[in-house]
Design a protein around this motif. Structure first.
Motif, PDB file in Angstrom:
ATOM      1  N   ASP A 220      43.304  34.119  62.206  1.00  0.00           N
ATOM      2  CA  ASP A 220      44.392  33.520  62.971  1.00  0.00           C
ATOM      3  C   ASP A 220      43.852  32.843  64.231  1.00  0.00           C
ATOM      4  OD1 ASP A 220      43.666  36.086  63.824  1.00  0.00           O
ATOM      5  OD2 ASP A 220      45.604  36.457  64.787  1.00  0.00           O
ATOM      6  N   GLN A 223      42.338  29.550  63.190  1.00  0.00           N
ATOM      7  CA  GLN A 223      43.351  28.517  62.968  1.00  0.00           C
ATOM      8  C   GLN A 223      43.773  27.867  64.290  1.00  0.00           C
ATOM      9  OE1 GLN A 223      46.179  30.958  60.826  1.00  0.00           O
ATOM     10  NE2 GLN A 223      44.525  31.525  59.411  1.00  0.00           N
ATOM     11  N   MET A 226      41.029  25.570  65.291  1.00  0.00           N
ATOM     12  CA  MET A 226      41.033  24.335  64.502  1.00  0.00           C
ATOM     13  C   MET A 226      42.057  23.346  65.042  1.00  0.00           C
ATOM     14  SD  MET A 226      40.580  25.783  60.600  1.00  0.00           S
ATOM     15  CE  MET A 226      40.651  24.140  59.853  1.00  0.00           C
ATOM     16  N   ARG A 227      43.217  23.838  65.415  1.00  0.00           N
ATOM     17  CA  ARG A 227      44.240  22.932  65.970  1.00  0.00           C
ATOM     18  C   ARG A 227      43.766  22.320  67.290  1.00  0.00           C
ATOM     19  NH1 ARG A 227      47.370  27.537  64.393  1.00  0.00           N
ATOM     20  NH2 ARG A 227      48.483  27.131  62.429  1.00  0.00           N
ATOM     21  N   ARG A 243      42.559  19.449  57.682  1.00  0.00           N
ATOM     22  CA  ARG A 243      43.958  19.743  58.007  1.00  0.00           C
ATOM     23  C   ARG A 243      44.342  21.130  57.498  1.00  0.00           C
ATOM     24  NH1 ARG A 243      49.036  18.279  55.109  1.00  0.00           N
ATOM     25  NH2 ARG A 243      47.673  17.406  53.491  1.00  0.00           N
ATOM     26  N   LEU A 244      44.986  21.900  58.372  1.00  0.00           N
ATOM     27  CA  LEU A 244      45.496  23.208  57.969  1.00  0.00           C
ATOM     28  C   LEU A 244      46.712  23.038  57.073  1.00  0.00           C
ATOM     29  CD1 LEU A 244      45.264  25.242  61.299  1.00  0.00           C
ATOM     30  CD2 LEU A 244      43.993  25.690  59.199  1.00  0.00           C
ATOM     31  N   CYS A 248      48.764  30.213  55.612  1.00  0.00           N
ATOM     32  CA  CYS A 248      47.796  30.829  56.524  1.00  0.00           C
ATOM     33  C   CYS A 248      48.330  32.166  57.018  1.00  0.00           C
ATOM     34  CB  CYS A 248      47.525  29.916  57.730  1.00  0.00           C
ATOM     35  SG  CYS A 248      46.604  28.404  57.347  1.00  0.00           S
ATOM     36  N   THR A 253      42.985  31.629  55.692  1.00  0.00           N
ATOM     37  CA  THR A 253      43.159  30.273  56.194  1.00  0.00           C
ATOM     38  C   THR A 253      43.200  29.331  54.997  1.00  0.00           C
ATOM     39  OG1 THR A 253      42.004  30.694  58.289  1.00  0.00           O
ATOM     40  CG2 THR A 253      42.121  28.410  57.556  1.00  0.00           C
ATOM     41  N   SER A 254      44.216  28.473  54.952  1.00  0.00           N
ATOM     42  CA  SER A 254      44.274  27.456  53.905  1.00  0.00           C
ATOM     43  C   SER A 254      44.149  26.086  54.566  1.00  0.00           C
ATOM     44  CB  SER A 254      45.574  27.550  53.108  1.00  0.00           C
ATOM     45  OG  SER A 254      46.697  27.242  53.903  1.00  0.00           O
ATOM     46  N   MET A 255      43.368  25.224  53.938  1.00  0.00           N
ATOM     47  CA  MET A 255      43.141  23.896  54.504  1.00  0.00           C
ATOM     48  C   MET A 255      42.872  22.910  53.377  1.00  0.00           C
ATOM     49  SD  MET A 255      39.246  24.485  55.966  1.00  0.00           S
ATOM     50  CE  MET A 255      39.427  26.254  56.182  1.00  0.00           C
TER      51      MET A 255
END
Length: 483
Positions: A220, A223, A226-227, A243-244, A248, A253-255
């Motif tokens: 988390d 994530q 990443m943003r 891109r996320l 998530c 984490t999914s991207m």
């Protein structure tokens, strides 16, 4: 220091000789090799018996003719903490080439984990995961996570994504290893003193390691990083953060999936390699460093497995679990040290180190270390570079100097890791040149603003005041005489 498993005693000396542990330690740290080898034995000796048994079983399962570098990489891969250590040193130019090659496999390994339980966990966690087509084979495996591809439909088109999922039991394994660190710090302090090595703040350093490694399993937090990084790099068209996607959570984490190859595996001409190397330094280090952002975000784990060259020619930067956030005041201090080295001003360097957090910066030992570093710089006949600053910080650390903080340590790691990747891409490109080039561009762009700003203001992306620049110009001629 031998440990018994069942009725069998482990001969660590024989084990370490078979895998060439000494070769994992760069020549520059040769005086520390006995302590570091004993520390590895202490670390393994304090793992639960089941963990140590699995590690040894992995060694016995290797073919008899398996090389020492391959055995070393296999040993490191059994522990998240040691796995990360292997990634950190994988591109250290002082290590043997064959060893580096095996250690680089730790950056992104083929996965041997069963996928079905992971897929079941994902479908249970996300109610709409039934609409996803999740692969039954993993793409890769890292120190704490496994990467699993999937597809989904968006706006009528089939899209490719990946799940980054924490490996089963990794949190428990990491907790077991981190629990050893306080006792390991005691051992290092006592044994280091008996070996006549400088007194280092082992407890402080290992506490920082513990904090940073704990972040590795906080997906988390990754994530959020990443943003923030995507926003910071939004103007860098050649370098991007994937891109996320909506699926998530704390352990997932999914991207979007990036199709391409690891940057060091890409087939590039010499000119392409050099251009990519310069762009990597500019986007990942120079532009955030030469900015007014406070703090600025730097990727903290820039090994080859986290840098993918996409099919469209852009560079994708993965795995943002570890970042360094350097305050503007810290970057101002770094620039002050660099200016002091450029003008051979010992006092300015020491003052900059104190601003950076160095304790007892003005004591005789610290002053002598700075003086010796300046002498070495003059003898080299080369202009000051970031490698010189990193070398100075390392010498101070090995003397037991403290106070710099974990964020600077992560930033230093980023520089060394990325410099190693760049050497593999283009040995002729000095990492300092793109860094200084972006700084010069920033300086030229801010000249009009300096005309109306207070002369002592450092509220600029270059972190220097007009007074600093005038002093630099005035000191240039005397410094040249000292050369």
């Amino acid at each position: 220091m031998d440990k018994a498993i069942g009725d069998t005693a482990i001969d660590y000396q024989a084990l370490f000789e078979s895998i060439g542990v000494h070769a994992l330690i760069p020549a520059s740290l040769a005086p520390w090799r006995p302590l570091l080898v004993e520390a590895l034995a202490f670390f393994l000796d304090h793992l639960p018996e089941a963990r140590l048994s699995a590690l040894l079983a992995g060694q016995f399962a290797l073919d008899a003719d398996t090389s020492a570098p391959a055995r070393a990489a296999a040993l490191l891969a059994h522990c998240p903490t040691l796995h990360k250590l292997g990634q950190v040193v994988a591109r250290h130019h002082e290590l043997d080439a064959a060893l580096r090659q095996h250690l680089q496999q730790l950056e992104s390994m083929p996965s041997t984990l069963p996928v079905a339980p992971i897929v079941k966990r994902l479908r249970t966690q996300f109610a709409d995961a039934a609409s996803l087509r999740i692969a039954d084979t993993a793409l890769a495996e890292g120190s704490v996570a496994v990467v699993l591809p999937f597809t989904w439909r968006e706006e009528g088109r089939l899209r490719d994504g990946v799940f980054k999922v924490l490996k089963p039991a990794v949190a428990r394994h990491l907790a077991q290893e981190l629990a050893v660190l306080p006792a390991l710090a005691d051992f290092l302090a006592a044994r280091g003193a008996r070996l006549g090595l400088p007194a280092i703040d082992y407890h402080g350093h290992l506490a920082s390691v513990q904090q940073l490694l704990t972040q590795e399993i906080r997906l988390d937090v990754e994530q959020a990083n990443m943003r923030a990084a995507a926003a910071q790099m939004s103007r860098d068209g050649a370098v991007f953060v994937p891109r996320l996607l909506p699926w998530c959570g704390p352990g997932v984490t999914s991207m979007e999936r990036v199709h391409g190859s690891r940057v060091n595996d890409a087939e590039l001409s010499r000119a392409q390699g050099g251009a990519l190397a310069r762009e990597m330094i500019a986007a990942l280090l120079a532009r955030p460093f030469w900015s007014q952002a406070d703090p600025a975000i730097f990727h903290g784990d820039l090994h080859g497995g986290n840098l993918l060259l996409a099919e469209d020619g852009r560079l994708a930067v993965l795995d943002w679990s570890l970042t360094a956030r350097l305050a503007k005041a810290e970057r101002e201090a770094i620039v002050a040290i660099a200016l002091g080295a450029l003008t051979l001003d010992q006092r300015q360097i020491i003052d900059g180190l104190a601003r950076l957090g160095l304790r007892d910066a003005h004591c005789a030992q610290r002053v002598q270390t700075v003086s010796d570093a300046l002498d070495a710089l003059v003898r080299s006949g080369r202009p000051v570079g970031f490698d010189w600053l990193v070398g100075l910080l390392d010498r101070l650390a090995l003397q037991g100097a403290g106070g710099f903080g974990a964020q600077l340590a992560v930033f230093r790691k980023s520089w060394l890791s990325l410099a190693g990747v760049l050497r593999d891409l283009d040995a002729d490109t000095a990492p300092d040149l793109p860094l200084f080039g972006v700084g010069l561009q920033r300086l030229l762009a801010e000249l009009p603003a300096r005309l109306v700003a207070p002369a002592d203001s450092r509220a600029f992306a270059t972190h220097v005041s007009t007074v600093d620049l005038i002093a630099l110009a005035g000191a240039a001629w005397p410094a040249s005489l000292r050369y």
